[in-house]
Structures are given as structure tokens and as C-alpha cells.
Design a protein around this motif. Structure first.
Motif, PDB file in Angstrom:
ATOM      1  N   VAL A 135      34.936  66.467 155.183  1.00 23.61           N
ATOM      2  CA  VAL A 135      36.324  66.334 155.637  1.00 23.61           C
ATOM      3  C   VAL A 135      37.188  65.779 154.508  1.00 23.61           C
ATOM      4  CG1 VAL A 135      37.840  65.339 157.399  1.00 23.61           C
ATOM      5  CG2 VAL A 135      35.477  65.954 157.983  1.00 23.61           C
ATOM      6  N   GLY A 136      36.581  64.985 153.630  1.00 24.24           N
ATOM      7  CA  GLY A 136      37.330  64.399 152.523  1.00 24.24           C
ATOM      8  C   GLY A 136      37.936  65.438 151.598  1.00 24.24           C
ATOM      9  N   ALA A 137      37.253  66.565 151.415  1.00 17.24           N
ATOM     10  CA  ALA A 137      37.799  67.620 150.557  1.00 17.24           C
ATOM     11  C   ALA A 137      39.061  68.215 151.168  1.00 17.24           C
ATOM     12  CB  ALA A 137      36.750  68.705 150.327  1.00 17.24           C
ATOM     13  N   LEU A 138      39.101  68.315 152.490  1.00 16.46           N
ATOM     14  CA  LEU A 138      40.296  68.803 153.174  1.00 16.46           C
ATOM     15  C   LEU A 138      41.450  67.822 153.000  1.00 16.46           C
ATOM     16  CD1 LEU A 138      38.510  70.030 156.407  1.00 16.46           C
ATOM     17  CD2 LEU A 138      39.815  71.491 154.868  1.00 16.46           C
ATOM     18  N   VAL A 139      41.133  66.530 153.110  1.00 20.56           N
ATOM     19  CA  VAL A 139      42.158  65.504 152.907  1.00 20.56           C
ATOM     20  C   VAL A 139      42.703  65.582 151.487  1.00 20.56           C
ATOM     21  CG1 VAL A 139      42.626  63.029 152.858  1.00 20.56           C
ATOM     22  CG2 VAL A 139      41.163  63.983 154.659  1.00 20.56           C
ATOM     23  N   THR A 140      41.817  65.680 150.513  1.00 20.22           N
ATOM     24  CA  THR A 140      42.252  65.752 149.113  1.00 20.22           C
ATOM     25  C   THR A 140      43.145  66.970 148.873  1.00 20.22           C
ATOM     26  OG1 THR A 140      40.282  64.584 148.328  1.00 20.22           O
ATOM     27  CG2 THR A 140      41.459  65.948 146.724  1.00 20.22           C
ATOM     28  N   ALA A 141      42.797  68.095 149.488  1.00 20.60           N
ATOM     29  CA  ALA A 141      43.617  69.302 149.340  1.00 20.60           C
ATOM     30  C   ALA A 141      45.035  69.064 149.857  1.00 20.60           C
ATOM     31  CB  ALA A 141      42.964  70.470 150.067  1.00 20.60           C
ATOM     32  N   LEU A 142      45.169  68.333 150.960  1.00 20.59           N
ATOM     33  CA  LEU A 142      46.496  68.028 151.494  1.00 20.59           C
ATOM     34  C   LEU A 142      47.233  67.038 150.601  1.00 20.59           C
ATOM     35  CD1 LEU A 142      45.878  67.801 155.351  1.00 20.59           C
ATOM     36  CD2 LEU A 142      47.114  69.573 154.094  1.00 20.59           C
ATOM     37  N   LEU A 143      46.521  66.029 150.116  1.00 15.33           N
ATOM     38  CA  LEU A 143      47.152  65.060 149.212  1.00 15.33           C
ATOM     39  C   LEU A 143      47.644  65.746 147.942  1.00 15.33           C
ATOM     40  CD1 LEU A 143      44.672  62.049 149.582  1.00 15.33           C
ATOM     41  CD2 LEU A 143      46.900  62.337 150.687  1.00 15.33           C
ATOM     42  N   ASP A 144      46.872  66.700 147.441  1.00 10.35           N
ATOM     43  CA  ASP A 144      47.276  67.436 146.248  1.00 10.35           C
ATOM     44  C   ASP A 144      48.539  68.250 146.494  1.00 10.35           C
ATOM     45  OD1 ASP A 144      45.123  66.443 144.859  1.00 10.35           O
ATOM     46  OD2 ASP A 144      43.887  68.253 145.058  1.00 10.35           O
ATOM     47  N   ARG A 145      48.768  68.624 147.742  1.00  6.92           N
ATOM     48  CA  ARG A 145      49.968  69.387 148.092  1.00  6.92           C
ATOM     49  C   ARG A 145      51.159  68.486 148.385  1.00  6.92           C
ATOM     50  NH1 ARG A 145      49.799  74.768 149.361  1.00  6.92           N
ATOM     51  NH2 ARG A 145      47.820  75.755 148.855  1.00  6.92           N
ATOM     52  N   GLY A 146      50.946  67.176 148.360  1.00  5.27           N
ATOM     53  CA  GLY A 146      52.048  66.241 148.481  1.00  5.27           C
ATOM     54  C   GLY A 146      52.556  66.011 149.884  1.00  5.27           C
ATOM     55  N   VAL A 147      51.717  66.200 150.905  1.00  7.69           N
ATOM     56  CA  VAL A 147      52.177  65.971 152.272  1.00  7.69           C
ATOM     57  C   VAL A 147      52.472  64.489 152.481  1.00  7.69           C
ATOM     58  CG1 VAL A 147      50.869  67.935 153.164  1.00  7.69           C
ATOM     59  CG2 VAL A 147      49.846  65.645 153.234  1.00  7.69           C
ATOM     60  N   ALA A 148      53.358  64.221 153.427  1.00  4.45           N
ATOM     61  CA  ALA A 148      53.690  62.840 153.777  1.00  4.45           C
ATOM     62  C   ALA A 148      52.929  62.367 155.000  1.00  4.45           C
ATOM     63  CB  ALA A 148      55.196  62.717 154.035  1.00  4.45           C
ATOM     64  N   GLU A 149      52.346  63.304 155.742  1.00  5.15           N
ATOM     65  CA  GLU A 149      51.666  62.966 156.991  1.00  5.15           C
ATOM     66  C   GLU A 149      50.468  63.879 157.168  1.00  5.15           C
ATOM     67  OE1 GLU A 149      53.021  62.338 161.590  1.00  5.15           O
ATOM     68  OE2 GLU A 149      53.749  64.155 160.606  1.00  5.15           O
ATOM     69  N   ILE A 150      49.365  63.296 157.653  1.00  2.00           N
ATOM     70  CA  ILE A 150      48.161  64.069 157.954  1.00  2.00           C
ATOM     71  C   ILE A 150      47.846  63.926 159.438  1.00  2.00           C
ATOM     72  CG2 ILE A 150      45.673  64.279 157.588  1.00  2.00           C
ATOM     73  CD1 ILE A 150      46.107  63.422 154.697  1.00  2.00           C
ATOM     74  N   LEU A 151      47.737  65.063 160.112  1.00  3.43           N
ATOM     75  CA  LEU A 151      47.298  65.105 161.500  1.00  3.43           C
ATOM     76  C   LEU A 151      45.824  65.484 161.489  1.00  3.43           C
ATOM     77  CD1 LEU A 151      50.241  67.256 162.927  1.00  3.43           C
ATOM     78  CD2 LEU A 151      50.165  64.778 162.599  1.00  3.43           C
ATOM     79  N   LEU A 152      44.989  64.598 161.989  1.00  6.41           N
ATOM     80  CA  LEU A 152      43.547  64.809 161.942  1.00  6.41           C
ATOM     81  C   LEU A 152      42.998  64.965 163.349  1.00  6.41           C
ATOM     82  CD1 LEU A 152      40.966  64.935 160.212  1.00  6.41           C
ATOM     83  CD2 LEU A 152      40.816  62.447 160.404  1.00  6.41           C
ATOM     84  N   CYS A 153      42.453  66.135 163.645  1.00 11.21           N
ATOM     85  CA  CYS A 153      41.842  66.419 164.945  1.00 11.21           C
ATOM     86  C   CYS A 153      40.337  66.287 164.774  1.00 11.21           C
ATOM     87  CB  CYS A 153      42.217  67.818 165.407  1.00 11.21           C
ATOM     88  SG  CYS A 153      43.995  68.134 165.397  1.00 11.21           S
ATOM     89  N   ILE A 154      39.711  65.392 165.523  1.00  9.69           N
ATOM     90  CA  ILE A 154      38.353  64.968 165.175  1.00  9.69           C
ATOM     91  C   ILE A 154      37.275  65.426 166.149  1.00  9.69           C
ATOM     92  CG2 ILE A 154      39.133  62.993 163.830  1.00  9.69           C
ATOM     93  CD1 ILE A 154      38.604  61.214 166.239  1.00  9.69           C
TER      94      ILE A 154
END
Length: 409
Positions: A135-154
Motif C-alpha cells: 500500500v505504501g507504493a500507492l501512497v508514494t505515487a500520490l505524494l509524487d503527484r502532489g495531492v493535498a488529501e488521501i482517501l484510504l479505503c481499507i
């Protein structure tokens, strides 16, 4: 439907139009939320047009934060899924999808894309070593895109590691007493002595985190992550004991690090305890999935101007009224606006329907059908049912149905 989802279409030169909002969940295994929304919109539009009544239809695919939420949000946003190379719950290479809102500010992840049970169904389950690292790779991909908010469905996770794998992928280190880093999985968390956050990606603390969680289980104990959800992830009684001990130790170390003990907070036991590290270390907000989706999509504002609301799901039963999509739609819709449920099957009784605030509920079944036939015919059947419902209501388009019977508790 020819128009874009969540787009507004209106018969010209014939105001005022009847405003219909269609806001369904997926019919799991039969129709996605996007397909169901398109089908309902087509049926509603045709019914009112046939009777010469101006109509405005807004279609909003919806979800409750579980499986299908990514697709529902992408459908409502009109954006395409993105993919990234990552690993599954057992560390094997895989590709996983994620999404970004049209303005680039919000990212959405279904954690099960990287640590879900379906992804490891080809091998025996490994409850102690399954990890959320992917899941961390998905988070990193979003951070690299500069998002301000992450919605995580678990929902649907295969791991019981308290989210340590995901945090490790972001740079955190979970250390044993000799300073060595613990291996992935929850099986060795009982040896946890300290955290090293010096290498944690600072962007992970800068974004807003919202975590969709529809269970109230605490982190540990007889109602905790290991005891309740461990067996479905392959844990035998000894595995449950080891995993529960590890999560308890994780809570101890998080308390020592942050000064806040979260082990008994409702919801911390979801997805193998993933919310506990997200909340303690990244300040995540944990909330019901349907509430999160509603806020992101502006559902309440859309429903506030409706004359009629069509919603639905595969099976409409008592559980539907306890926090799922139909329940969220009912609560967000003004009381004087009729809410009609269209479902694969309907098993709610008259008294329960009266108390619920739902105006009426209809099954899409057109005569005796096998389950396979129902699946194959779902989309046209949804359109047909919406058409019939709206054709009837078109006789009195401005007479909303009453809300719950005030005399009924």
C-alpha cells in the motif's frame, strides 16, 4: 447514458423540470456503480420524456468506502484509473490502481489493490507474514503527484500488521531491542522495542488523511483485529494469540512515542489494525466510508435540490439501513423528498420500510430467474425498473412522499 456522469441535462424551453438524482451503489458481481447510475438515469429520463414532462437528471455513482469505492469516485469525477508497480500482501510483484480527482488535489486508494485477500487467493494464507507494505507504493505515487488529501479505503485486507508495512514503505523503521528492523508482517511485532521516524517521508505528514472504516472493533482483545478478522486471513488460534500480542506491543510503543493510547478506540481494529499507525503517526481521520464518499462528492448539496431520488444496490435488506449507501442516501436527502430503492433483491418488510424513511423498494427481477440470468440482465433490468417507477411517479411529479411515520419509533 450519453452525458457525463454527475453532469446536468435538462429539457430546454420547458421549465421547471423535475429534478431526479440517481445515486446507487454497485450491484456486486452484476453492475458497477457507474453502470447502475447510467441505467437508472436512462430509465428515469425516458419515463418523464414519454409523458412530456421536463426532467433534469443528475447521476452520481456512490459507494460506502469498501470494494468499488475507487471505481465509483473515478466514475463521478470522470477520471481514469492510474497504476503503479507494487507488491501484494506476500511481497510478490503486482500492479495496483489508484485515482486522482480532476483538480489533482485528492487521491484515492483501495488498500486491497495491494494487500487484499483476492490477490493471494492462489496460495495458502500466511497470517503472520502478510503485510501492508504494498500500500505504501500507492501512497508514494500520490505524494509524487502532489495531492493535498488521501482517501484510504481499507476493507478486504489480508494483513494483520497494524499498518507497519505501509509505514515502513514510507520510511519508518520498526526496531527490535538490538536495533535491527523487524521483518514484514504482524508475527514479529511482539518483539517491537522502538520506532525510528527520521526517514519517514515528510510529505506523508503534510497531507490530509481520511480513512474509510465501517467497523467499530478495537485494536486488541476478544473483539480486536486478530481475534475477529484473523481467522478469515488464515490465522489459527495460536496465530491469533501471536498477532494480538504483537498489536498490543505496537500500541505500547505508539503510546510511548506519541503520548496517546489508541488501542481501545473504536475502529482501530479495522484492516488488521491499519488505522492505529495512520492515526497515531500521521493524524489520520477515521470515519464511516459512506460519509467520506458523500463529503468528497458533494452528495448532500446535490440531494438537497432533488424532487426524486433513486438509489440501490444488489441486495436491499436490514443491513442496508445500517450505514451502507442506501442508509447514507436516506439520511442526506430532505425528509419531504421521495427516496426509491432499486435492488437485485428486496427483503425489507413493510414495518421496517415504514420506519426507514424509504418511500418504496423494487426488485429488478422480471419473473423467475437464475442468479446467473439476473447478473447477465442486470443493467437493462435496472433501466426497466427505473423507467416503470418514474413513469408512475410522473403522474404526480410534485407530490413528495412523506418521511418516516412520526408515530412509529
Amino acid at each position: 447514458m450519453s452525458t457525463a456522469l454527475h453532469a446536468h441535462d435538462e429539457t430546454v424551453d420547458a421549465p421547471p423540470a423535475v429534478r431526479v438524482v440517481v445515486i446507487p451503489d454497485s450491484f456486486k458481481g452484476s453492475a458497477s456503480a457507474v453502470e447502475a447510475a447510467e441505467a437508472m438515469a436512462d430509465g428515469a429520463r425516458e419515463a418523464y420524456t414519454d409523458r412530456g414532462i421536463p426532467v433534469s437528471v443528475d447521476a452520481l455513482p456512490f459507494a460506502d468506502g469498501g470494494e468499488g469505492t475507487l471505481d465509483a469516485l473515478l466514475g463521478a469525477w470522470g477520471t481514469e484509473p492510474l497504476t503503479v508497480d507494487t507488491t501484494d500482501a506476500l511481497g510478490r510483484p503486482t500492479r495496483a490502481r489508484f485515482g486522482v480527482s480532476p483538480d489533482g488535489a485528492t487521491g484515492v486508494i483501495e488498500a486491497a489493490e495491494a494487500n487484499g485477500l483476492p490477490g493471494i487467493a492462489d496460495v495458502p494464507l500466511q497470517a503472520r507474514t502478510a503485510s501492508s507494505r504494498g500500500v505504501g507504493a500507492l501512497v508514494t505515487a500520490l505524494l509524487d503527484r502532489g495531492v493535498a488529501e488521501i482517501l484510504l479505503c481499507i476493507g478486504g485486507s489480508a494483513s494483520t500488521d497494524g499498518g507497519t508495512g505501509m509505514l515502513s514503505a514510507l520510511g519508518a523503521r520498526f526496531l527490535a531491542s538490538d536495533g535491527t528492523e523487524l521483518p514484514d508482517g504482524g508475527g514479529r511485532l511482539g518483539e517491537l522495542a522502538s520506532l525510528d521516524l527520521d526517514r519517514l517521508d515528510p510529505r506523508a505528514r503534510e497531507v490530509r488523511w481520511r480513512v474509510a472504516c465501517d467497523v467499530t472493533n478495537p485494536l486488541v482483545g476478544p473483539e480486536g483485529a486478530a481475534a475477529v478478522f484473523g481467522p478469515q486471513k488464515g490465522a489459527d488460534p495460536e496465530d491469533v494469540r501471536v498477532l494480538d500480542t504483537g498489536l498490543d506491543r505496537l500500541a505500547d510503543v505508539l503510546t510511548e512515542t506519541t503520548g496517546s493510547d489508541l488501542r481501545d478506540v473504536p475502529g482501530m481494529g479495522a484492516a488488521g489494525g491499519m488505522p492505529v499507525t495512520l492515526t497515531a503517526l500521521l493524524g489520520a481521520e477515521v470515519l464511516p466510508g459512506s460519509q467520506m464518499v458523500a463529503e468528497v462528492l458533494g452528495a448532500e448539496k446535490l440531494l438537497a435540490r432533488a424532487d426524486l431520488v433513486l438509489t440501490g444496490e444488489g441486495r436491499f435488506d436490514s443491513q442496508s439501513l445500517g450505514g451502507k449507501v442506501v442508509d447514507a442516501v436516506r439520511r442526506l436527502t430532505p425528509q419531504n423528498v421521495p427516496v426509491v430503492v432499486i435492488a437485485g433483491s428486496v427483503s425489507v418488510g413493510r414495518d421496517e420500510l415504514r420506519r426507514s424513511g424509504i418511500t418504496a423498494a423494487f426488485s429488478i427481477a422480471q419473473g423467475p430467474r437464475t442468479l446467473d440470468q439476473m447478473r447477465d440482465e442486470a443493467v437493462p433490468a435496472i433501466t426497466w425498473t427505473a423507467f416503470n417507477c418514474c413513469r408512475l411517479l410522473a403522474h404526480h411529479p410534485r407530490q413528495p412522499a412523506p418521511g418516516p411515520d412520526p408515530a412509529t419509533p
